[in-house]
Design a protein around this motif. Structure first.
Motif, PDB file in Angstrom:
ATOM      1  N   THR A  13       3.084  18.188  -0.495  1.00 19.24           N
ATOM      2  CA  THR A  13       3.394  16.806  -0.841  1.00 19.24           C
ATOM      3  C   THR A  13       2.143  16.053  -1.281  1.00 19.24           C
ATOM      4  O   THR A  13       1.091  16.196  -0.678  1.00 19.24           O
ATOM      5  N   ILE A  14       2.306  15.249  -2.330  1.00 18.32           N
ATOM      6  CA  ILE A  14       1.272  14.288  -2.724  1.00 18.32           C
ATOM      7  C   ILE A  14       1.731  12.942  -2.184  1.00 18.32           C
ATOM      8  O   ILE A  14       2.838  12.497  -2.478  1.00 18.32           O
ATOM      9  N   LYS A  15       0.887  12.304  -1.368  1.00 14.99           N
ATOM     10  CA  LYS A  15       1.270  11.060  -0.691  1.00 14.99           C
ATOM     11  C   LYS A  15       0.479   9.880  -1.257  1.00 14.99           C
ATOM     12  O   LYS A  15      -0.741   9.841  -1.158  1.00 14.99           O
ATOM     13  N   PHE A  16       1.234   8.942  -1.839  1.00 17.10           N
ATOM     14  CA  PHE A  16       0.653   7.688  -2.328  1.00 17.10           C
ATOM     15  C   PHE A  16       0.902   6.612  -1.285  1.00 17.10           C
ATOM     16  O   PHE A  16       2.028   6.440  -0.826  1.00 17.10           O
ATOM     17  N   THR A  17      -0.142   5.888  -0.908  1.00 21.36           N
ATOM     18  CA  THR A  17       0.033   4.771   0.026  1.00 21.36           C
ATOM     19  C   THR A  17       0.162   3.450  -0.720  1.00 21.36           C
ATOM     20  O   THR A  17       0.571   2.457  -0.129  1.00 21.36           O
ATOM     21  N   ASP A  18      -0.179   3.440  -2.014  1.00 22.08           N
ATOM     22  CA  ASP A  18      -0.074   2.215  -2.812  1.00 22.08           C
ATOM     23  C   ASP A  18       0.182   2.587  -4.278  1.00 22.08           C
ATOM     24  O   ASP A  18      -0.703   2.486  -5.118  1.00 22.08           O
ATOM     25  N   LEU A  19       1.409   3.029  -4.565  1.00 21.57           N
ATOM     26  CA  LEU A  19       1.786   3.385  -5.931  1.00 21.57           C
ATOM     27  C   LEU A  19       1.972   2.112  -6.748  1.00 21.57           C
ATOM     28  O   LEU A  19       2.752   1.236  -6.363  1.00 21.57           O
ATOM     29  N   PRO A  20       1.269   1.961  -7.874  1.00 19.04           N
ATOM     30  CA  PRO A  20       1.451   0.771  -8.714  1.00 19.04           C
ATOM     31  C   PRO A  20       2.864   0.733  -9.313  1.00 19.04           C
ATOM     32  O   PRO A  20       3.300   1.690  -9.937  1.00 19.04           O
ATOM     33  N   VAL A  21       3.567  -0.381  -9.099  1.00 22.14           N
ATOM     34  CA  VAL A  21       4.941  -0.514  -9.589  1.00 22.14           C
ATOM     35  C   VAL A  21       5.136  -1.772 -10.432  1.00 22.14           C
ATOM     36  O   VAL A  21       6.269  -2.204 -10.653  1.00 22.14           O
ATOM     37  N   LYS A  22       4.054  -2.356 -10.913  1.00 20.34           N
ATOM     38  CA  LYS A  22       4.160  -3.613 -11.669  1.00 20.34           C
ATOM     39  C   LYS A  22       5.088  -3.474 -12.869  1.00 20.34           C
ATOM     40  O   LYS A  22       5.927  -4.343 -13.120  1.00 20.34           O
TER      41      LYS A  22
END
Length: 192
Positions: free
Chosen positions: A70-79
């Motif tokens: 798994t690649i874990k993003f804690t703050d994926l940009p969703v703008k």
């Protein structure tokens, strides 16, 4: 005079053969690159993220952690996703503040490609669910991601490259139309 020209030609030919002979003696045709293992992918990364939608592009630096599968993003940009749903720039910023940091897990399987001395990453993206506040209501938004190409981890420089596409957005059960796909490209991410 004729002997002198023949002697010069013979010496030039001899120097040429000796040079070629020395080049062919070199057993090491390139740098020694250690083979990669599947567990080499595991670690913390930081790198460039290019988000594009149509002719609009935004670049930022992101960090993420890679676990066994798994690649874990804690703050994926969703703008761009929020902007596609909300439409109004002021309301988009307010919605982003209300959402805070977005966590996202991207599942993958790795396979060693010894010819390229890399680990090939095949992705199985999950949907991303967002509850976007808008005009006093909550818009249940589901983003369907796809991975059009494999990703790669290269052992020589401890770098990873991959990409995702937000293919479809569903808001309160209805597919968002018109909608232009949002691409997430991670062209160069380095292990910390």
């Amino acid at each position: 005079m004729k002997k002198f020209i023949v002697l010069k030609a013979f010496m030039a030919l001899l120097v040429g053969f000796v040079s070629l002979g020395l080049l062919s003696c070199n057993d090491n045709d390139g740098p020694d690159i250690p083979p990669v293992k599947l567990q080499d992918v595991i670690g913390n990364y930081k790198g460039k993220l290019i988000i594009s939608q149509g002719n609009n592009k935004n670049e930022s630096i992101v960090g993420f952690a890679v676990k066994k599968d798994t690649i874990k993003f804690t703050d994926l940009p969703v703008k761009e996703i929020v902007k596609a749903v909300v439409k109004d720039p002021v309301k988009t910023e307010a919605a982003l503040v209300a959402l805070g940091k977005i966590k996202y897990n991207l599942n993958y399987t790795g396979a060693i490609n010894t010819y390229y001395n890399a680990v090939e990453l095949t992705f199985a993206p999950k949907t991303l669910e967002l509850n976007i506040p808008m005009d006093g209501a909550i818009k249940k938004t589901i983003v369907t991601f796809a991975a059009k190409e494999k990703g790669f981890y290269v052992g020589q420089n401890y770098a990873m490259k991959f990409g995702l596409v937000a293919e479809k957005i569903t808001v309160d059960g209805a597919v968002l139309t018109p909608y232009e796909m949002i691409k997430y490209d991670f062209p160069y991410c380095i292990k910390n």
